[in-house]
Design an enzyme around this catalytic site. Structure first.
Site, PDB file in Angstrom:
ATOM      1  N   GLY A 101      -1.537   5.228   5.508  1.00  0.00           N
ATOM      2  CA  GLY A 101      -0.133   5.254   5.106  1.00  0.00           C
ATOM      3  C   GLY A 101       0.737   5.647   6.271  1.00  0.00           C
ATOM      4  O   GLY A 101       1.482   6.627   6.218  1.00  0.00           O
ATOM      5  N   GLU A 124      -1.028   0.485   6.381  1.00  0.00           N
ATOM      6  CA  GLU A 124       0.180   0.631   5.566  1.00  0.00           C
ATOM      7  C   GLU A 124       0.199  -0.485   4.526  1.00  0.00           C
ATOM      8  O   GLU A 124      -0.039  -1.648   4.852  1.00  0.00           O
ATOM      9  CB  GLU A 124       1.415   0.562   6.462  1.00  0.00           C
ATOM     10  N   ASN A 159      -4.767  -1.845   1.706  1.00  0.00           N
ATOM     11  CA  ASN A 159      -4.824  -0.858   0.633  1.00  0.00           C
ATOM     12  C   ASN A 159      -6.063   0.003   0.881  1.00  0.00           C
ATOM     13  O   ASN A 159      -7.184  -0.378   0.544  1.00  0.00           O
ATOM     14  CB  ASN A 159      -4.911  -1.559  -0.722  1.00  0.00           C
ATOM     15  N   THR A 160      -5.864   1.157   1.497  1.00  0.00           N
ATOM     16  CA  THR A 160      -6.983   2.004   1.890  1.00  0.00           C
ATOM     17  C   THR A 160      -7.782   2.480   0.688  1.00  0.00           C
ATOM     18  O   THR A 160      -8.999   2.668   0.778  1.00  0.00           O
ATOM     19  CB  THR A 160      -6.470   3.225   2.679  1.00  0.00           C
ATOM     20  N   CYS A 179      -0.740  11.902   6.255  1.00  0.00           N
ATOM     21  CA  CYS A 179       0.508  12.615   6.525  1.00  0.00           C
ATOM     22  C   CYS A 179       1.558  12.322   5.459  1.00  0.00           C
ATOM     23  O   CYS A 179       1.940  11.163   5.257  1.00  0.00           O
ATOM     24  CB  CYS A 179       1.044  12.217   7.905  1.00  0.00           C
ATOM     25  N   ASP A 182       2.341  10.174  -0.848  1.00  0.00           N
ATOM     26  CA  ASP A 182       3.089  10.197  -2.105  1.00  0.00           C
ATOM     27  C   ASP A 182       2.493  11.281  -3.005  1.00  0.00           C
ATOM     28  O   ASP A 182       1.298  11.249  -3.307  1.00  0.00           O
ATOM     29  CB  ASP A 182       2.963   8.825  -2.786  1.00  0.00           C
TER      30      ASP A 182
END
Length: 283
Positions: A101, A124, A159-160, A179, A182
């Protein structure tokens, strides 16, 4: 008659020009507007490799492409037909550091000169934010062509939560950064948090023993959640605070992300915790 281009068209024209002209000017965020968050459970149109061996990293790290002739392998397209398929272009080294992200790429850009011999990747999920980081890296490389700075960073849309083992082999990574994720405040949304019992097992899989997971947030409840889940996982131990504060990457992580700078401006708190990947027990 067609009227003047609307705001959406202007943004698309700007982004197209950034890619096609190869400008050295840094991109402007206002032309890459997108919602702050994306649903990780949605079926996004994503491209990902079947296995890590199928991933071609050459377009992300062209300066590290190995000097070799492309190999051609044959594999059946159907039971009665064989086709030729080029194998992925190899790099001289593997990706070792991942920013999950990565947002607008502030951490990647700051880490690049601090870890010049290491390949760093931002992952991302948001399309236009990914494009911004890619255009930012491209411009920085042009600006620093004489020093070869920023050749060691790249960014891809992924999409990790679903596909990290498709990109990385077991024990490939040495550092993972999470880091200002959400926070998903509502209890029914906690399953979407990027730290969980299941996801921590995936992080343990792709991290080498001794590798570090770095976490930072301005939400104390989320910080407690991440600490609780990593400390409960048998593959991780929390790094003592004195060792944590001596880590150069922690100092960079505190100050260089866009979210971190926003928290600083608003005089908010930052909660940091890092965790070391332990050796697997003998069978």
């Amino acid at each position: 008659m067609t009227g003047p281009p609307n705001k959406r068209q202007k943004r698309e024209d700007y982004r197209r020009a950034q890619r096609e002209t190869g400008t050295s000017e840094l991109p402007q965020k206002r032309f890459y507007r997108q919602r702050a968050h994306a649903n990780p459970f949605s079926d996004h149109h994503l491209v990902y490799p079947t296995t890590p061996q199928d991933m071609d990293w050459s377009s992300y790290f062209p300066a590290f492409v190995a000097d070799q002739q492309p190999n051609i392998v044959s594999e059946p397209a159907e039971a009665t037909e064989a086709v030729s398929k080029p194998s992925p272009t190899k790099l001289t080294k593997d990706v070792e550091v991942v920013d999950i992200g990565c947002g607008f790429g502030g951490l990647l850009v700051a880490l690049a000169p601090a870890l010049p011999d290491t390949l760093l990747l931002g992952m991302e999920i948001r399309t236009q934010v990914t494009e911004y980081v890619q255009d930012r890296i491209r411009a920085l490389r042009i600006q620093n062509a004489d020093t070869n700075l920023y050749q060691n960073i790249g960014c891809l849309r992924a999409n990790t939560m679903k596909f990290s083992p498709n990109f990385f082999r077991k024990g490939q990574l040495s550092k993972i950064f999470i880091c200002f994720p959400d926070p998903h405040f509502k209890h029914r949304k906690h399953k979407a948090r990027i730290v969980s019992t299941t996801l921590n097992s995936e992080y343990a899989y792709v991290l080498k023993p001794g590798g570090i997971v770095y976490t930072i947030t301005d939400v104390e409840d989320l910080h407690d959640w991440m600490v609780q889940h990593f400390e409960a996982h048998l593959s991780f131990e929390r790094v003592p605070e004195e060792e944590q504060e001596a880590d150069t990457c922690v100092k960079i992580m505190r100050t260089e992300t866009e979210e971190g700078k926003k928290v600083e401006r608003n005089k908010g708190q930052k909660f940091v915790a890092i965790f070391r990947r332990l050796e697997d027990p003998p069978w």
